[in-house]
Design a protein around this motif. Sequence first.
Motif, PDB file in Angstrom:
ATOM      1  N   GLY B 105      -2.461  -7.857  -3.771  1.00 17.91           N
ATOM      2  CA  GLY B 105      -3.679  -7.500  -2.803  1.00 17.91           C
ATOM      3  C   GLY B 105      -3.985  -8.337  -1.789  1.00 17.91           C
ATOM      4  N   THR B 106      -3.347  -9.679  -1.847  1.00 17.27           N
ATOM      5  CA  THR B 106      -3.876 -10.750  -0.960  1.00 17.27           C
ATOM      6  C   THR B 106      -2.638 -10.753   0.249  1.00 17.27           C
ATOM      7  N   SER B 107      -1.909  -9.890   0.485  1.00 16.82           N
ATOM      8  CA  SER B 107      -1.089  -9.698   1.698  1.00 16.82           C
ATOM      9  C   SER B 107      -1.967  -9.283   2.773  1.00 16.82           C
ATOM     10  N   HIS B 112       1.549  -4.285  -1.734  1.00 20.70           N
ATOM     11  CA  HIS B 112       2.700  -4.788  -1.737  1.00 20.70           C
ATOM     12  C   HIS B 112       3.683  -4.142  -0.648  1.00 20.70           C
ATOM     13  N   LYS B 113       3.124  -3.587   0.347  1.00 19.46           N
ATOM     14  CA  LYS B 113       4.044  -2.843   1.275  1.00 19.46           C
ATOM     15  C   LYS B 113       4.726  -3.776   2.373  1.00 19.46           C
ATOM     16  N   PRO B 114       4.133  -4.760   2.541  1.00 21.74           N
ATOM     17  CA  PRO B 114       4.512  -5.651   3.563  1.00 21.74           C
ATOM     18  C   PRO B 114       5.798  -6.258   3.129  1.00 21.74           C
ATOM     19  N   ASN B 115       6.204  -6.600   1.761  1.00 25.43           N
ATOM     20  CA  ASN B 115       7.360  -6.852   1.054  1.00 25.43           C
ATOM     21  C   ASN B 115       8.757  -6.203   1.618  1.00 25.43           C
ATOM     22  N   THR B 116       8.406  -5.098   2.145  1.00 28.42           N
ATOM     23  CA  THR B 116       9.701  -4.395   2.667  1.00 28.42           C
ATOM     24  C   THR B 116       9.418  -4.032   4.195  1.00 28.42           C
ATOM     25  N   ALA B 117       8.280  -3.974   4.620  1.00 27.80           N
ATOM     26  CA  ALA B 117       7.951  -3.751   5.927  1.00 27.80           C
ATOM     27  C   ALA B 117       8.577  -4.920   6.862  1.00 27.80           C
ATOM     28  N   VAL B 118       8.306  -6.252   6.216  1.00 27.14           N
ATOM     29  CA  VAL B 118       8.850  -7.373   7.042  1.00 27.14           C
ATOM     30  C   VAL B 118      10.082  -7.189   7.375  1.00 27.14           C
ATOM     31  N   ALA B 138      -2.030   7.837   2.988  1.00 23.11           N
ATOM     32  CA  ALA B 138      -3.498   7.330   2.935  1.00 23.11           C
ATOM     33  C   ALA B 138      -3.329   6.140   3.922  1.00 23.11           C
ATOM     34  N   GLY B 139      -2.233   5.546   4.307  1.00 25.73           N
ATOM     35  CA  GLY B 139      -2.206   4.411   5.260  1.00 25.73           C
ATOM     36  C   GLY B 139      -1.518   3.365   5.095  1.00 25.73           C
ATOM     37  N   GLN B 140      -1.400   3.307   3.731  1.00 26.77           N
ATOM     38  CA  GLN B 140      -0.951   1.628   3.003  1.00 26.77           C
ATOM     39  C   GLN B 140       0.376   1.233   3.685  1.00 26.77           C
ATOM     40  N   TRP B 141       1.439   2.365   3.691  1.00 26.86           N
ATOM     41  CA  TRP B 141       2.597   1.992   4.320  1.00 26.86           C
ATOM     42  C   TRP B 141       2.541   1.773   5.986  1.00 26.86           C
ATOM     43  N   GLY B 142       1.730   2.747   6.582  1.00 27.65           N
ATOM     44  CA  GLY B 142       1.771   2.793   8.005  1.00 27.65           C
ATOM     45  C   GLY B 142       0.990   1.449   8.473  1.00 27.65           C
ATOM     46  N   SER B 143       0.060   1.029   7.771  1.00 27.22           N
ATOM     47  CA  SER B 143      -0.489  -0.388   8.379  1.00 27.22           C
ATOM     48  C   SER B 143       0.435  -1.415   8.057  1.00 27.22           C
ATOM     49  N   ALA B 144       0.957  -1.449   6.885  1.00 31.42           N
ATOM     50  CA  ALA B 144       2.197  -2.532   6.601  1.00 31.42           C
ATOM     51  C   ALA B 144       3.244  -2.620   7.496  1.00 31.42           C
ATOM     52  N   LEU B 145       3.651  -1.630   7.923  1.00 27.34           N
ATOM     53  CA  LEU B 145       4.653  -1.643   9.086  1.00 27.34           C
ATOM     54  C   LEU B 145       4.144  -1.992  10.401  1.00 27.34           C
ATOM     55  N   ALA B 146       2.803  -1.586  10.636  1.00 30.64           N
ATOM     56  CA  ALA B 146       2.193  -1.863  12.021  1.00 30.64           C
ATOM     57  C   ALA B 146       2.060  -3.437  12.030  1.00 30.64           C
ATOM     58  N   TYR B 147       1.785  -3.944  10.856  1.00 33.11           N
ATOM     59  CA  TYR B 147       1.411  -5.511  10.924  1.00 33.11           C
ATOM     60  C   TYR B 147       2.773  -6.113  10.883  1.00 33.11           C
ATOM     61  N   ALA B 148       3.960  -5.574  10.440  1.00 37.19           N
ATOM     62  CA  ALA B 148       5.142  -6.102  10.484  1.00 37.19           C
ATOM     63  C   ALA B 148       5.685  -6.185  11.881  1.00 37.19           C
ATOM     64  N   THR B 149       5.610  -4.897  12.541  1.00 40.64           N
ATOM     65  CA  THR B 149       5.980  -4.660  13.725  1.00 40.64           C
ATOM     66  C   THR B 149       5.336  -5.360  14.745  1.00 40.64           C
TER      67      THR B 149
END
Lengths: 452, 452
Positions: B105-107, B112-118, B138-149
């Motif tokens: 949860g500290t990403s 954990h989604k940024p582990n693959t989004a990045v 719910a948005g976990q993946w979308g926000s992780a990929l938004a962060y990475a992109t």
Amino acid sequence: MGETVKYILDEAEMPTQWYNIVPDLPAPPPPPLHPGTHEPVGPEDLAPLFPMALILQEVSSDSYIDIPGEVLDVYRQWRPSPLYRARRLEKALDTPAKIYYKYEGTSPAGSHKPNTAVPQAFYNAQEGIKKMTTETGAGQWGSALAYATALFGIELEVWQVAASFEQKPYRKSMMEIWGATVHSSPSPLTAAGRAILEDDPNSPGSLGIAISEAVEVAAQTEDIRYALGSVLNHVLLHQTVIGEEALLQLEKAGDTPDVLIGCVGGGSNFAGLSFPFLREKMAGNMAPVVRAIEPAACPSMTRGVYTYDFGDTAGMTPLMKMHTLGHDFVPDPIHAGGLRYHGMSPLLSHIYELGLVEAVAIDQTECFEGALQFARTEGIVPAPEPSHAIAGAIREALACKETGEEKVILTAVCGHGHFDLAAYDRFLSGDIEDHEYPEGKVSEALSHLPSW
Amino acid sequence: MGETVKYILDEAEMPTQWYNIVPDLPAPPPPPLHPGTHEPVGPEDLAPLFPMALILQEVSSDSYIDIPGEVLDVYRQWRPSPLYRARRLEKALDTPAKIYYKYEGTSPAGSHKPNTAVPQAFYNAQEGIKKMTTETGAGQWGSALAYATALFGIELEVWQVAASFEQKPYRKSMMEIWGATVHSSPSPLTAAGRAILEDDPNSPGSLGIAISEAVEVAAQTEDIRYALGSVLNHVLLHQTVIGEEALLQLEKAGDTPDVLIGCVGGGSNFAGLSFPFLREKMAGNMAPVVRAIEPAACPSMTRGVYTYDFGDTAGMTPLMKMHTLGHDFVPDPIHAGGLRYHGMSPLLSHIYELGLVEAVAIDQTECFEGALQFARTEGIVPAPEPSHAIAGAIREALACKETGEEKVILTAVCGHGHFDLAAYDRFLSGDIEDHEYPEGKVSEALSHLPSW
């Protein structure tokens, strides 16, 4: 691109003492006064509100105070916190300055507040206290104390500013998850609350009113104690773990700060970051400019009066000499709820008077713009409070771009913005505006300053 | 009281390779098939959707794949993540078992989604891609990929399941803060979306529909690529950093797990935690029971059929052999949005068939009860998805209390619940109910399985 520069510490390097700046100051801060007698308040006056261990810290003249093992045990859940070099932000700003930021958003409550909530809960538990009260605005402090009291088996009642209670229901949920009871303030449960409600049944409340309610309940009940999340000496003391860690981390980075920049509401995050650096500054080991950033809508340092005033609206606290906009001044609703306090920590006010720190007020749109740029480069979404520190750091970095100076800037991102997305939503829709300095409201409030 | 037991790693101990379990399995997983020809799909079939580096990872027979330096650079923002021993929870349960949990949860995105989004953003950037599409529930993946992109300078368009788009506006804000554009799905922007809207203009959407839309846009536009947040081999591969770190950390703790327990939706978090331990299990170095916990409302492993089915609703993806409830099955709305997927990762499905892992379905009220007990003892508020893992760990620990076994339990809290407080609010108000297994809806959906 992806470059991260992070300075971490081993657990063994985590500070084991809090730093008390008071004995190092060239002059002692003026004491709090009893509102009736105008005599300095003694430990016995505070005993109905706080456990004795915290009262002794409040008046301590020791430079260092050991952090109890039980507190270190909990700190280790998220401490030492990381220090980052903001390389991607630097590149976006095209500045020759180096920007470092200390990040406190990885605590379970998402901000720096657990640094003091945990020892406060611990000392209360140690003295056998089973129930505590507190106030909260946006909810950062209330949820941090709910987390800490849950760990130490203490019941908690929170008075939350009505406007936030209505508009930010999720913070209330967070406090309830950790077992706390949350009341909207002003509430019919206290004399202070009832008096306000009689005047205005739809009062949106204020931090000053909520403090009055929480203090009233604790003061009137033998075995209930009160906790404050900022302003007081012992709170600032507990936050010095931030600065002590940052000092070590910057040393590992091989840098010495030229400018320290933090946001101020009650002053605890700013003090936590800056006091250990001020120690080094007073000792002649470094010479950083130390700059507090406050919201233009509530500029107690830059526009307030330095005088004795109450910490709460109803006038139940001791008189404290501080920068104040008047204890019954109600700041305009801005999104950095944690910076909406009429006064400023007396200790930090004193240090400001001594000329050891400077202050600047910044409008919230500039802060949101800075926060957005920070999020898109550094990847961390900051809470609206530290967006003030970020905006201040960006100003400094852009000034360096003009002058070509390679200054080392240190700032603090004291919490993540995951609870503040509604505010970002409004900013992204163009629905956030600046607030002019409320000259008239402040004059009115200052005309109500207590006589002493 | 306050006891924290945390196992951290030096940055130098952070994994520098992802672990690919495929070559270690006693039998290879069945290949994905082209829906028209029923021939295995080749890299060229996937090229319109994914950069070649990811396609090669998808079909790789190498046991280890180097993590690029640029990805490690970003990982270091929050990795290595901590492993905790849940001593306070153990005490509350009065269990002789030891419970460890890996916390993601500290990403910056809180999961954990940024582990693959990045890495996904990195490989796309490396191949010159300027724009990507994806779906999110719910948005976990979308926000992780938004962060990475945002970090790699790629534009992102997200199709978010309409029900979540309406009910969870803050996740949308988070994606927008990081610069992404977010559409409610079904949308009038795609043929797949228009077809659904024609049938039902008020369709609440589903993950399967949103995938169809994002895939359609990427497939039809030469220079746009698509990204998936779970299910596929390369996604599971990237998540193995979780398990590799946990393996090292448990070793430092001096323990070997008897039971691994994780939550499963598409399977990436569970695979990330368990695959490195399954490697050790297959090598005879340890013999943990490995248990997936799925929601009773969407039990693809325990109640689904193991057959070839589409990954999306419109039938645009290759046919994948997996445990499925039928590609047009729309699960009841539960609060663990990340676990509401009709299928299960083909690789994980295969491993389940091989008997290497077992699965259990748990109702959401038991999960929320476990989450609340976890929050009040361990201090971390988990997202509804990992509350399934926690509920599973609590079941196991209570079983140990009955038998007196001192088992070592390892689980994963793959994200914090700071975005899910509305769900907790409803649970605390008694407004959350269990959902019976939707026998009829599943039968109906299974009658639409593609012929092959």
